[in-house]
Write a protein that holds these residues in place. Structure first.
Motif, short mmCIF file in Angstrom:
data_model
loop_
_atom_site.label_atom_id
_atom_site.label_comp_id
_atom_site.label_asym_id
_atom_site.label_seq_id
_atom_site.Cartn_x
_atom_site.Cartn_y
_atom_site.Cartn_z
N SER A 25 20.63 39.55 60.44
CA SER A 25 21.51 38.82 61.33
C SER A 25 22.24 39.80 62.23
N THR A 26 22.22 39.53 63.52
CA THR A 26 22.94 40.39 64.48
C THR A 26 23.37 39.55 65.66
N SER A 27 24.37 40.02 66.38
CA SER A 27 24.81 39.24 67.53
C SER A 27 24.04 39.59 68.79
N ASN A 28 23.89 40.86 69.02
CA ASN A 28 23.32 41.26 70.32
C ASN A 28 22.12 42.18 70.20
N GLY A 29 21.52 42.22 69.07
CA GLY A 29 20.44 43.18 68.91
C GLY A 29 19.05 42.58 69.02
N ARG A 30 18.12 43.43 69.37
CA ARG A 30 16.72 43.06 69.47
C ARG A 30 16.06 43.29 68.10
N VAL A 31 15.04 42.53 67.80
CA VAL A 31 14.33 42.68 66.54
C VAL A 31 12.86 42.96 66.83
N ASP A 32 12.34 44.04 66.26
CA ASP A 32 10.93 44.37 66.42
C ASP A 32 10.29 44.55 65.05
N LEU A 33 9.33 43.71 64.74
CA LEU A 33 8.56 43.87 63.51
C LEU A 33 7.11 44.11 63.94
N ILE A 34 6.63 45.30 63.71
CA ILE A 34 5.29 45.66 64.16
C ILE A 34 4.43 46.04 62.96
N ASP A 35 3.28 45.41 62.88
CA ASP A 35 2.31 45.71 61.82
C ASP A 35 2.95 45.64 60.44
N CYS A 36 3.48 44.48 60.12
CA CYS A 36 4.19 44.30 58.85
C CYS A 36 3.62 43.12 58.07
N SER A 37 3.74 43.23 56.75
CA SER A 37 3.40 42.10 55.90
C SER A 37 4.64 41.80 55.07
N ILE A 38 5.30 40.71 55.39
CA ILE A 38 6.56 40.37 54.73
C ILE A 38 6.49 38.91 54.28
N THR A 39 6.81 38.68 53.03
CA THR A 39 6.61 37.33 52.49
C THR A 39 7.46 36.29 53.24
N THR A 40 8.75 36.53 53.27
CA THR A 40 9.65 35.57 53.93
C THR A 40 10.48 36.30 54.98
N ILE A 41 10.49 35.74 56.17
CA ILE A 41 11.26 36.39 57.24
C ILE A 41 12.27 35.39 57.80
N ASN A 42 13.55 35.77 57.75
CA ASN A 42 14.61 34.95 58.35
C ASN A 42 15.41 35.84 59.28
N ILE A 43 15.37 35.53 60.55
CA ILE A 43 16.06 36.39 61.52
C ILE A 43 16.95 35.54 62.41
N TYR A 44 18.19 36.02 62.55
CA TYR A 44 19.10 35.35 63.47
C TYR A 44 19.73 36.38 64.41
N THR A 45 19.62 36.15 65.68
CA THR A 45 20.31 36.99 66.66
C THR A 45 20.80 36.10 67.79
N SER A 46 21.99 36.39 68.31
CA SER A 46 22.52 35.53 69.38
C SER A 46 21.89 35.85 70.72
N ASN A 47 21.85 37.12 71.03
CA ASN A 47 21.42 37.49 72.38
C ASN A 47 20.24 38.45 72.41
N GLY A 48 19.57 38.57 71.33
CA GLY A 48 18.48 39.55 71.29
C GLY A 48 17.11 38.90 71.34
N LYS A 49 16.15 39.71 71.73
CA LYS A 49 14.76 39.28 71.76
C LYS A 49 14.16 39.51 70.36
N ILE A 50 13.28 38.62 69.96
CA ILE A 50 12.61 38.80 68.67
C ILE A 50 11.12 38.99 68.94
N VAL A 51 10.60 40.12 68.48
CA VAL A 51 9.18 40.44 68.74
C VAL A 51 8.48 40.69 67.41
N LEU A 52 7.41 39.97 67.16
CA LEU A 52 6.57 40.22 65.98
C LEU A 52 5.15 40.48 66.47
N GLU A 53 4.59 41.59 66.03
CA GLU A 53 3.22 41.92 66.43
C GLU A 53 2.42 42.34 65.20
N ASP A 54 1.21 41.82 65.08
CA ASP A 54 0.33 42.16 63.96
C ASP A 54 1.04 42.02 62.61
#
Lengths: 317, 182
Positions: free
Chosen positions: A157-186
């Motif tokens: 959880s973040t207010s203004n941050g960007r989230v980058d998950l690249i080449d990951c295997s994660i069972t459960t993903i919960n992401i909250y951001t107010s003003n950030g971009k969320i990027v998931l690749e591979d």
């Protein structure tokens, strides 16, 4: 011009002049209450099986999760005397909390956004031999995770941050951001819940065995080569583009934007509902006015916008 | 000379004098001309009979009672003659503009107060690393102070020019309706 206006202008010009000159020649860190030189490096090292989870709560810091090369958990960050960082390393969860007095946070929130300096990074090195849970909280920081396949639950959880998950295997993903971009690749996961108020959500080559839930108010939803059991995407004021989707239950809603979906499968197998108040509707390449197709089919597509075009294209598998 | 040209010339000359309330005079003559047109007189002839702009200026400066009668007539026009619709729209427009300006100036004032407060607080809680740091913070305080004064200035200007602003709005709305009426 009135006397008060002249006085205001004079004060402003003098103030800007004095500020500009003395900021240039002074070593005082005006834009951040904390001087870079006051930071000291901290590092903690633990055995791989000492913890199963990590709960970090930092103000204005970026989180970076990396693969540990020596099969040990390592946490690194920089701290100052003005911060009170509490490390609780008893129990299964490593807890680190950063308490910084509000006065020292004035203007300093910009530091982590405006600079790439590593002093604002909190780095967590995880061994690949164990599976871990991550629960991070930051005010203005980003989260970056690359090449990790041993995270069970990720909460961020973040207010203004960007989230980058690249080449990951994660069972459960919960992401909250107010003003950030969320990027998931591979990435692959069993459950994905992404929420941002003003950022774009971008998924590329993402496989989810369960549901993908995405919510953004003023950002776009961009999905490419995504497979999931179900996809629910909601944007209030932007377009939604979902290409090469492999899913039996897709629901995409926006108020002010186009919706484009290209999905694998035979169009006869999908119950499709499309709706727009001000725009065109295209069903597999043909402009239509009809809203419902193949009612009763088990696979579902629901595309709804108020002001935009809606298009669904079916791709042969 | 047409009304617009006459009023433009009059405004230009009036603005050179700080002791004359421009909008009061413009409103007065605008109404005077409109009354004449409404009663069938020719615009150009009536304006010619009003005398030159210089004559009017002289009269305004020399005859103290003239400006008083101008204001009295304006009050009467606004109170009794001006169309109700014009008044409602005028007050509505003025209300929106005034409200917006008050809100903006309040925000500017509070921002200024905040910046000054922060600068003072910063000085109290931390010691700058060198003496130049004090001046840098002083610079911030001055910027805050300027915002504070600007907020007050806007509100003061708004209240000082209440009548003049209303007359400008009434005159423009009235002219708009007159043009539409034609």
């Amino acid at each position: 011009m009135g006397k008060l206006f002249k006085l205001a202008l004079a004060l402003f010009l003098i103030g800007v002049g004095v500020f500009a000159i003395f900021t240039a020649i002074s070593d005082e860190p005006i834009w951040g209450s904390i001087n870079e030189e006051e930071y000291t490096y901290s590092e903690f090292v633990y055995d791989a099986d000492e913890f199963t989870g990590f709960n970090f709560d930092f103000s204005n810091r970026n989180f970076i999760v990396r693969v540990s090369e020596d099969d040990q958990i390592k946490v690194t960050y920089y701290e100052t005397e003005r911060e009170n960082i509490t490390v609780t390393d008893t129990g299964d969860v490593l807890r680190i909390k950063d308490d910084i007095e509000w006065v020292f946070q004035l203007f300093s929130g910009w530091n982590s956004i405006l600079t790439d300096d590593e002093i604002f990074d909190v780095e967590l090195y995880l061994p690949t031999s164990m599976v871990y849970d991550i629960d991070f909280d930051s005010s203005n920081g980003q989260l970056t995770i690359n090449n990790m396949d041993n995270i069970d639950t990720l909460n961020f959880s973040t207010s203004n941050g960007r989230v980058d998950l690249i080449d990951c295997s994660i069972t459960t993903i919960n992401i909250y951001t107010s003003n950030g971009k969320i990027v998931l690749e591979d990435c692959d996961s069993t459950s994905l819940d992404l929420d941002t108020s003003n950022g774009t959500i971008e998924l590329t080559r993402v496989d989810v065995t369960g549901a993908i839930i995405m919510d953004t108010s003023n950002g776009r939803l961009l999905l490419t080569d995504v497979s999931a059991l179900s996809i629910v995407g909601d944007s209030s004021n932007q377009r939604i583009v979902a290409q090469n989707i492999d899913c039996d239950d897709v629901r995409l809603d926006t108020s002010n934007g186009d919706i484009t979906l290209s999905i694998y499968g035979d169009k006869e197998d999908f119950e499709v509902y499309m709706d727009t108040s001000n725009g065109d509707m295209v069903y597999d390449g043909i402009e239509v006015s009809q809203e419902r197709f193949n009612t009763g089919e088990s696979k579902k597509i629901h595309l709804d916008t108020s002001n935009g075009d809606v298009e669904v294209i079916f791709i042969e598998e | 000379m047409k009304r617009r040209e006459f009023l433009r010339n009059l405004k230009t000359e009036l603005k050179k004098r700080r002791d004359i309330e421009v909008e009061e005079v413009l409103f007065y003559y605008d109404e005077l001309i409109q009354d004449a047109i409404d009663s069938g007189e020719t615009e150009e002839i009536f304006i010619a009979n009003l005398g030159s702009v210089e004559d009017i200026l002289r009269r305004l400066v020399d005859e103290e009672e003239f400006i008083i009668s101008v204001k009295k007539k304006n009050d009467k026009v606004v109170r009794e003659v001006l169309d109700k619709t014009v008044k409602i729209i005028g007050y509505f427009v003025y209300g929106i503009v005034a409200f917006t300006l008050v809100v903006v100036s309040f925000s500017v004032f509070m921002s200024g107060l905040g910046v000054v407060g922060l600068a003072i607080f910063r000085l109290i809680t931390t010691t700058p690393v060198d003496s130049y740091g004090y001046f840098a913070i002083l610079g911030i305080a001055l910027i805050g102070l300027s915002l504070l004064v600007l907020g007050i200035a806007v509100v003061k200007w708004l209240f000082n020019n209440l009548t003049a602003s209303l007359l400008v709005i009434f005159r423009n709305i009235n002219n708009f309706f007159n043009r539409k009426g034609k």
